[in-house]
Design a protein around this motif. Structure first.
Motif, PDB file in Angstrom:
ATOM      1  N   HIS A 150      35.348  39.108 -20.445  1.00  0.00           N
ATOM      2  CA  HIS A 150      36.240  38.963 -19.291  1.00  0.00           C
ATOM      3  C   HIS A 150      36.052  37.628 -18.557  1.00  0.00           C
ATOM      4  O   HIS A 150      37.053  36.975 -18.215  1.00  0.00           O
ATOM      5  N   PRO A 151      34.827  37.159 -18.322  1.00  0.00           N
ATOM      6  CA  PRO A 151      34.704  35.802 -17.767  1.00  0.00           C
ATOM      7  C   PRO A 151      35.244  34.734 -18.702  1.00  0.00           C
ATOM      8  O   PRO A 151      35.783  33.717 -18.249  1.00  0.00           O
ATOM      9  N   MET A 152      35.120  34.947 -20.006  1.00  0.00           N
ATOM     10  CA  MET A 152      35.646  33.986 -20.966  1.00  0.00           C
ATOM     11  C   MET A 152      37.171  33.950 -20.915  1.00  0.00           C
ATOM     12  O   MET A 152      37.792  32.875 -20.973  1.00  0.00           O
ATOM     13  N   ALA A 153      37.803  35.114 -20.796  1.00  0.00           N
ATOM     14  CA  ALA A 153      39.262  35.170 -20.690  1.00  0.00           C
ATOM     15  C   ALA A 153      39.734  34.488 -19.415  1.00  0.00           C
ATOM     16  O   ALA A 153      40.747  33.774 -19.415  1.00  0.00           O
ATOM     17  N   GLU A 154      38.999  34.689 -18.331  1.00  0.00           N
ATOM     18  CA  GLU A 154      39.367  34.045 -17.071  1.00  0.00           C
ATOM     19  C   GLU A 154      39.259  32.523 -17.185  1.00  0.00           C
ATOM     20  O   GLU A 154      40.117  31.787 -16.689  1.00  0.00           O
ATOM     21  N   TRP A 155      38.218  32.051 -17.851  1.00  0.00           N
ATOM     22  CA  TRP A 155      38.054  30.606 -18.058  1.00  0.00           C
ATOM     23  C   TRP A 155      39.212  30.046 -18.878  1.00  0.00           C
ATOM     24  O   TRP A 155      39.739  28.979 -18.588  1.00  0.00           O
ATOM     25  N   VAL A 156      39.617  30.777 -19.914  1.00  0.00           N
ATOM     26  CA  VAL A 156      40.734  30.334 -20.746  1.00  0.00           C
ATOM     27  C   VAL A 156      42.001  30.193 -19.916  1.00  0.00           C
ATOM     28  O   VAL A 156      42.707  29.178 -19.989  1.00  0.00           O
ATOM     29  N   LEU A 157      42.302  31.197 -19.116  1.00  0.00           N
ATOM     30  CA  LEU A 157      43.515  31.146 -18.297  1.00  0.00           C
ATOM     31  C   LEU A 157      43.482  29.955 -17.341  1.00  0.00           C
ATOM     32  O   LEU A 157      44.464  29.207 -17.231  1.00  0.00           O
ATOM     33  N   ASP A 158      42.372  29.785 -16.650  1.00  0.00           N
ATOM     34  CA  ASP A 158      42.293  28.719 -15.641  1.00  0.00           C
ATOM     35  C   ASP A 158      42.225  27.334 -16.273  1.00  0.00           C
ATOM     36  O   ASP A 158      42.641  26.351 -15.646  1.00  0.00           O
ATOM     37  N   THR A 159      41.730  27.237 -17.492  1.00  0.00           N
ATOM     38  CA  THR A 159      41.586  25.943 -18.148  1.00  0.00           C
ATOM     39  C   THR A 159      42.856  25.499 -18.856  1.00  0.00           C
ATOM     40  O   THR A 159      43.231  24.327 -18.793  1.00  0.00           O
ATOM     41  N   PHE A 160      43.548  26.427 -19.505  1.00  0.00           N
ATOM     42  CA  PHE A 160      44.656  26.040 -20.375  1.00  0.00           C
ATOM     43  C   PHE A 160      46.040  26.462 -19.880  1.00  0.00           C
ATOM     44  O   PHE A 160      47.041  25.923 -20.367  1.00  0.00           O
ATOM     45  N   TYR A 161      46.114  27.382 -18.930  1.00  0.00           N
ATOM     46  CA  TYR A 161      47.424  27.908 -18.566  1.00  0.00           C
ATOM     47  C   TYR A 161      47.702  27.880 -17.071  1.00  0.00           C
ATOM     48  O   TYR A 161      48.631  28.542 -16.594  1.00  0.00           O
ATOM     49  N   ALA A 162      46.946  27.079 -16.333  1.00  0.00           N
ATOM     50  CA  ALA A 162      47.148  27.009 -14.883  1.00  0.00           C
ATOM     51  C   ALA A 162      48.550  26.534 -14.533  1.00  0.00           C
ATOM     52  O   ALA A 162      49.091  26.887 -13.474  1.00  0.00           O
ATOM     53  N   HIS A 163      49.155  25.742 -15.418  1.00  0.00           N
ATOM     54  CA  HIS A 163      50.505  25.241 -15.135  1.00  0.00           C
ATOM     55  C   HIS A 163      51.550  26.352 -15.139  1.00  0.00           C
ATOM     56  O   HIS A 163      52.669  26.158 -14.662  1.00  0.00           O
ATOM     57  N   LEU A 164      51.195  27.520 -15.666  1.00  0.00           N
ATOM     58  CA  LEU A 164      52.123  28.648 -15.693  1.00  0.00           C
ATOM     59  C   LEU A 164      51.946  29.590 -14.509  1.00  0.00           C
ATOM     60  O   LEU A 164      52.760  30.495 -14.324  1.00  0.00           O
ATOM     61  N   PHE A 165      50.884  29.394 -13.734  1.00  0.00           N
ATOM     62  CA  PHE A 165      50.596  30.336 -12.656  1.00  0.00           C
ATOM     63  C   PHE A 165      51.702  30.303 -11.608  1.00  0.00           C
ATOM     64  O   PHE A 165      52.191  29.237 -11.223  1.00  0.00           O
ATOM     65  N   ALA A 166      52.070  31.472 -11.125  1.00  0.00           N
ATOM     66  CA  ALA A 166      53.066  31.586 -10.045  1.00  0.00           C
ATOM     67  C   ALA A 166      52.768  32.851  -9.258  1.00  0.00           C
ATOM     68  O   ALA A 166      53.563  33.797  -9.251  1.00  0.00           O
TER      69      ALA A 166
END
Length: 251
Positions: A150-166
């Motif tokens: 779960h921390p690894m998944a969170e790191w992936v989201l914040d590192t590679f997909y932050a431009h999609l956050f809304a």
């Protein structure tokens, strides 16, 4: 981009362990204004995992794959991923560095197998014990242990997909409807009208029953951009009141 999850393990399908990945990845996506489009549960069967990965790689979705990346005979994900990508397995130099740092003088060839990944992938750091996962083509392969994955998944989201956050882009509102006409078939015409009038929203209806099978209430709601959600909810309110159906906001 669509987000998907693949959750692997005979122990989950047999009921020996309760899955904790589905709810967590849905939560991690939700707080970032994203949502899970699909999820699949697979057993420890290499051919099935390979076929699923071939399909998901071709679809171009962002996929989180949990489980099966260890080095025991019942772990097949690394090999299945290599087969799906039509590449061989090699010891990843960055993974080797992490594993050697983790075990020091106790390093063995068997432990280094934990860093043998499909050729050409990147590693995903593991803050729990430094045994990494790997990623390739928007697919992210994580351990089955939640405290690692779960921390690894969170790191992936914040590192590679932050431009999609809304996180403020979508809201979810619903009424709890009660009364003799508060059931899905009686409100089907209303639901169809809301879907037609507000095609950008997601409408849902969730009946609730007691243990004895008695109808308790119908949760009827929509999800999407706030102004559209408010307009749709007002339209629903007016119509259910016209039909004499009691309503209250879902807490």
């Amino acid at each position: 981009m669509r987000f998907g999850a693949i959750i692997i393990g005979d122990e989950i399908l047999s009921g020996k362990r309760v899955d904790r990945h589905f709810s967590k990845i849905a939560e991690l996506l939700s707080v970032r204004g994203l949502r899970l489009a699909w999820a699949e549960y697979l057993g420890d069967e290499r051919a099935c995992i390979t076929a699923t990965l071939q399909r998901s790689l071709a679809a171009g979705d962002v996929v989180f794959c949990f489980g099966g990346i260890g080095n025991t005979p019942d772990d097949h994900t690394r090999q299945a991923a290599a087969a799906a990508l039509s590449v061989d397995l090699v010891l990843h130099p960055n993974a080797e560095h992490e594993i050697r740092a983790r075990f020091g003088a106790e390093i063995t060839d068997v432990r280094l197998l934990l860093g043998t990944f499909p050729r050409g992938v990147e590693i995903i750091p593991n803050p729990f014990n430094r045994i990494p996962g790997f990623r390739v083509r928007d697919h992210h392969f994580l351990p089955g242990f939640p405290q690692m994955a779960h921390p690894m998944a969170e790191w992936v989201l914040d590192t590679f997909y932050a431009h999609l956050f809304a996180p403020q882009a979508c809201v979810d509102k619903a009424f709890l409807l009660t009364g003799v006409n508060a059931y899905e078939s009686a409100l089907l015409d209303l639901m169809e009208r809301i879907v037609a009038d507000f095609p950008a929203l997601r409408l849902y209806s969730l009946p609730s029953m007691s243990d004895e099978g008695q109808r308790r209430y119908l949760e009827l709601g929509v999800e999407g951009e706030p102004p559209l959600v408010d307009a749709a909810m007002e339209s629903i309110r007016q119509e259910v009141e016209r039909r004499g159906i009691r309503w209250q906001w879902r807490a």
